[in-house]
Design an enzyme around this catalytic site. Sequence first.
Site, short mmCIF file in Angstrom:
data_model
loop_
_atom_site.label_atom_id
_atom_site.label_comp_id
_atom_site.label_asym_id
_atom_site.label_seq_id
_atom_site.Cartn_x
_atom_site.Cartn_y
_atom_site.Cartn_z
N LYS A 147 0.87 -1.18 0.00
CA LYS A 147 0.00 0.00 0.00
C LYS A 147 0.91 1.23 0.00
CE LYS A 147 -3.92 -2.13 2.39
NZ LYS A 147 -4.90 -2.08 1.29
N ARG A 204 -9.80 -12.31 1.05
CA ARG A 204 -10.59 -13.39 0.43
C ARG A 204 -9.83 -14.72 0.46
NH1 ARG A 204 -10.92 -9.88 -4.94
NH2 ARG A 204 -10.59 -8.31 -3.34
N1 BES Z 1 -8.00 -4.49 3.84
C1 BES Z 1 -8.17 -4.02 2.51
C2 BES Z 1 -9.51 -3.33 2.28
C3 BES Z 1 -9.81 -2.10 3.06
C4 BES Z 1 -9.71 -0.86 2.48
C5 BES Z 1 -10.29 -2.17 4.36
C6 BES Z 1 -10.03 0.27 3.20
C7 BES Z 1 -10.59 -1.03 5.09
C8 BES Z 1 -10.48 0.20 4.49
C9 BES Z 1 -8.08 -5.17 1.52
O1 BES Z 1 -7.29 -6.24 1.89
C10 BES Z 1 -7.51 -4.62 0.26
O2 BES Z 1 -6.42 -4.13 0.29
N2 BES Z 1 -8.26 -4.73 -0.81
C11 BES Z 1 -7.85 -4.23 -2.09
C12 BES Z 1 -8.30 -5.22 -3.12
C13 BES Z 1 -7.77 -4.96 -4.50
C14 BES Z 1 -6.28 -5.19 -4.53
C15 BES Z 1 -8.46 -5.87 -5.46
C16 BES Z 1 -8.50 -2.88 -2.30
O3 BES Z 1 -9.65 -2.70 -1.95
O4 BES Z 1 -7.84 -1.99 -2.85
ZN ZN Z 2 -5.23 -5.97 1.37
#
Ligand code: BES
Ligand code: ZN
Length: 484
Positions: free
Chosen positions: A267, A341
């Site tokens: 991130k 997931r």
């Molecule tokens: N934990 C995050 C999702 C999230 C985002 C939770 C904001 C709480 C607040 C999740 O694991 C994630 O990073 N998802 C990605 C998925 C993408 C790579 C398909 C996302 O949402 O960007």
């Molecule tokens: Zn994630």
Amino acid sequence: MDTKISLANKKKQNDASFQIFLATEKTTLSAKQYTKSEIEFYTAARKEKQSTILISKYPEQHLYLIFDKKEINDINGNNQSELLEEVRRLGAKTLEILKANKIKKAVFTNFTDNTNFIISFAEGLVLANYQFLKYKQKAKEAQTSFEELILNDSKITQAQCDELLAIVSAVNHTRNLVNEPHSTLNSVSISKEFQKLGKAYGFKVEVFNQTKIESLKMNGLLTVNKGSVNPPTFTVMEYKPKGAKNSKPIVLVGKGVVYDTGGYNIKVGTGMETMKCDMAGAAAVAGTMCAIAANKLEVHVIGLVPATDNFINQNAYVAGDIITYSNGKTAEILNTDAEGRLILADALIYAQKFNPELVIDLATLTGAAAAAIGKYGCVAMCNHKANLSLEMLEDLGNLCGDRVATFPFWEDYDELIKSDIAEIKNIGGPYGGAITAGKFLSNFVDYPWIHLDIAGPAFIESNWNYRPKGGTGYGVRLLYNFLK
Ligand code: BES
Ligand code: ZN
Ligand code: ZN
């Protein structure tokens, strides 16, 4: 410290010099109780359309809250949900007034005909009175916090007060877990917290260690955990009262990513700083177990939590890797940040073992869910077998304030996660991100199933009505009401 709620008696009423009245536009002050100048003061304030009026009657103070909504007395009206939420917010707003006046105890009297308002008002006030002070050297804030709300209404029973308090303290356990940083809450310590809660509330907790997880071939969890110095854990909680009304259990599954760096798809920029909240689904499951056990609901419930962090080292998983799940399904990883997931899949496979009546998973799964509807509610989807349950959940969400928005779940979305070299892939492209995440999970269920993506409401960055900033405890009141 949790706020107390009690029923009024003579002594309590005399001790507390602060009185709160939930009034309507029609409410007038009686000449028996108030002086002429007090009545004039109130009338003048009403003329100016003031909705909170504080009358100083030394040594007493009387706070009038004028609730001037139409249909206020219509207990079964269509807009009951909005009214109850409004009253919870009024509870939170009142707490601000109480704190500003350094009041520790107050008596609440309801002048409206809607008896539901009493509990909702108390609920909003008490939920708002949460603070995460563990890391404050001087707990100054605690000294100014409000201690006891005394309900002056013969229609309310002690049992109702106790039920509410147990729910609120369960919500606060969830908030505490979410607010705890990763340095003190990792995959192992979170399972220990679950064990402590199980002991305190009376539900069974079993924690699987790495060896057991390997023997169960929970390969999603093991893969995400590869880059971590802490082993994964898988926690099974069970509440099975003697008089349980259901013969097949209801299984709750919570995403327990104790910290999500994104892995090698790290991130960047902003987005990582709140990722201690990525176990909010797990915390909501544990909080729900506490709430139902404390209130002795007659329902057999199992909670499952796969827990790990999503970190990086030389062993960490990378994009391009393929996971073979214990049910034979293969998944191609195209983004290590779509890790939730991957670990939930193992838990959903494991849930089958219980022959469940219904499985509900809660997960801070996608930024797409948060982007779609914000903090205002969770994004829900389900398979056909759970349609009716999700409708019920949505209704209860509106009533209790943990709101639920159902998304489409058409078969067409399945094509977005087809992989060239495995059965499915873990990302689905730029559109419908919350839904494709749900579609990924649907490959691992063959029972009635609801998926709740709580990425929006689980964690907030500023105070919002009766939810202080940080972990909100979203999901506990929703699931409690559903199970009840
Ligand atoms: N934990 C995050 C999702 C999230 C985002 C939770 C904001 C709480 C607040 C999740 O694991 C994630 O990073 N998802 C990605 C998925 C993408 C790579 C398909 C996302 O949402 O960007
Ligand atoms: Zn994630
Ligand atoms: Zn995540």
